[in-house]
Design an enzyme around this catalytic site. Sequence first.
Site, PDB file in Angstrom:
ATOM      1  N   LYS A  52       0.760  -1.173  -0.020  1.00 29.06           N
ATOM      2  CA  LYS A  52      -0.011  -0.059   0.051  1.00 29.06           C
ATOM      3  C   LYS A  52       0.811   1.031  -0.033  1.00 29.06           C
ATOM      4  O   LYS A  52       0.635   2.350  -0.872  1.00 29.06           O
ATOM      5  CB  LYS A  52      -1.007  -0.283   1.350  1.00 29.06           C
ATOM      6  CG  LYS A  52      -1.882  -1.039   0.972  1.00 29.06           C
ATOM      7  CD  LYS A  52      -2.881  -1.093   2.517  1.00 29.06           C
ATOM      8  CE  LYS A  52      -3.753  -2.341   2.249  1.00 29.06           C
ATOM      9  NZ  LYS A  52      -4.452  -2.767   3.531  1.00 29.06           N
ATOM     10  N   GLN A  96      -4.314  -1.613  10.177  1.00 33.73           N
ATOM     11  CA  GLN A  96      -4.204  -2.834   9.350  1.00 33.73           C
ATOM     12  C   GLN A  96      -4.905  -3.805  10.388  1.00 33.73           C
ATOM     13  O   GLN A  96      -4.426  -4.016  11.558  1.00 33.73           O
ATOM     14  CB  GLN A  96      -2.760  -3.304   8.768  1.00 33.73           C
ATOM     15  CG  GLN A  96      -2.624  -4.578   8.027  1.00 33.73           C
ATOM     16  CD  GLN A  96      -3.139  -4.403   6.677  1.00 33.73           C
ATOM     17  OE1 GLN A  96      -3.629  -3.473   6.280  1.00 33.73           O
ATOM     18  NE2 GLN A  96      -3.778  -5.681   6.162  1.00 33.73           N
ATOM     19  N   ASP A 119     -10.658   2.619   4.672  1.00 34.13           N
ATOM     20  CA  ASP A 119     -10.938   1.472   4.507  1.00 34.13           C
ATOM     21  C   ASP A 119     -12.415   1.054   4.180  1.00 34.13           C
ATOM     22  O   ASP A 119     -12.907   0.350   4.108  1.00 34.13           O
ATOM     23  CB  ASP A 119     -10.364   0.695   5.772  1.00 34.13           C
ATOM     24  CG  ASP A 119      -9.342  -0.003   5.482  1.00 34.13           C
ATOM     25  OD1 ASP A 119      -8.897  -0.548   4.043  1.00 34.13           O
ATOM     26  OD2 ASP A 119      -8.526  -0.232   6.358  1.00 34.13           O
TER      27      ASP A 119
HETATM   28  N1  GUN Z   1      -6.646  -7.076   6.499  1.00 39.83           N
HETATM   29  C1  GUN Z   1      -6.955  -7.782   5.365  1.00 39.83           C
HETATM   30  N2  GUN Z   1      -7.348  -6.938   4.502  1.00 39.83           N
HETATM   31  C2  GUN Z   1      -7.406  -5.375   4.892  1.00 39.83           C
HETATM   32  C3  GUN Z   1      -7.796  -4.164   4.580  1.00 39.83           C
HETATM   33  O1  GUN Z   1      -8.433  -4.093   3.225  1.00 39.83           O
HETATM   34  N3  GUN Z   1      -7.562  -3.125   5.326  1.00 39.83           N
HETATM   35  C4  GUN Z   1      -7.135  -3.411   6.922  1.00 39.83           C
HETATM   36  N4  GUN Z   1      -7.226  -2.397   7.387  1.00 39.83           N
HETATM   37  N5  GUN Z   1      -6.775  -4.520   7.119  1.00 39.83           N
HETATM   38  C5  GUN Z   1      -6.941  -5.659   6.441  1.00 39.83           C
END
Ligand code: GUN
Length: 292
Positions: A52, A96, A119
């Site tokens: 990311k 995350q 998110d």
């Molecule tokens: N864990 C797995 N996928 C994601 C996501 O898209 N965002 C976040 N914050 N955690 C994750």
Amino acid sequence: MKLIDGKKTALDIKESIRLEVDELLRQNKRPPHLVAVLVGNDPASRTYVNSKEKASKSIGFTSNILTFDQDISEKRLLEVVDKLNQDDDVDGYIVQLPLPKHIDEEKIIMAIDPHKDVDGFHPLNLGKMLAGLPGFLSATPLGILELIKRYHIETEGKNVLVIGRSLIVGRPLSVLLSQKRAGGNATVTLAHSRTKNIKELSLQADIIITAIGKAYFLTADMVKDGVVIIDAGINSIDAPERKRGYKLVGDVDFENVAPKASYITPVPGGVGPMTIAMLLQNTLQAYKSNTI
Ligand code: GUN
């Protein structure tokens, strides 16, 4: 069979965001700023967060990762979230998941300013989605909708089977696909671990979207000819023949299902890259509503 190329589509989207960022810089404006909060040392989470950050920087965003030890207290993490909420230079941020067991994930998500929740996990954004109001949509469902749109896959009146009811993918997707709008209007069935006779449902489905995290779950005998397959699973399985000892596969037995499908996403290179592209798109949206 036509392969749905998520990697290429994500590159196109990132390129158009990069051009917007270039234009902002030409106007002497600051670039959008995305922060990722990473707790602990789960290798998969580390990999996702690094991707990311790398993608953010590649299109000219400011991006950084705030890393904390596994044993950070919930109180301290709430303070970090509060600081990010107050920081006018941060347009959007993600925490995350999963978080360590001693931290209440819901409490942390509830503390995120919904205007910075790129998110789309905050209940306010989830509620807006349910009501069909504008807000942040979570990146994986959004990426899947974008692929469906760009590949001109008809959803109206189609039988769509979503397998997996997670809050991140399956549940929002089931709502979005059933809504009355372009890219919606589908008859959606949401299957999960307690569903009986998934095969009966999958054989009826025109479009199947898998998000359950079980390698090779959907097999060729479970699908009809001409089915559209979107695989949001990312599973790591042992692969002694590979240098790193493992490989990533989806929830679909791609090799045997692909010949029966009209469209199918590969893993990797399907839904995964789109998730990141949509996170960047959400961050640009947050930036615009902060600065205009
Ligand atoms: N864990 C797995 N996928 C994601 C996501 O898209 N965002 C976040 N914050 N955690 C994750």
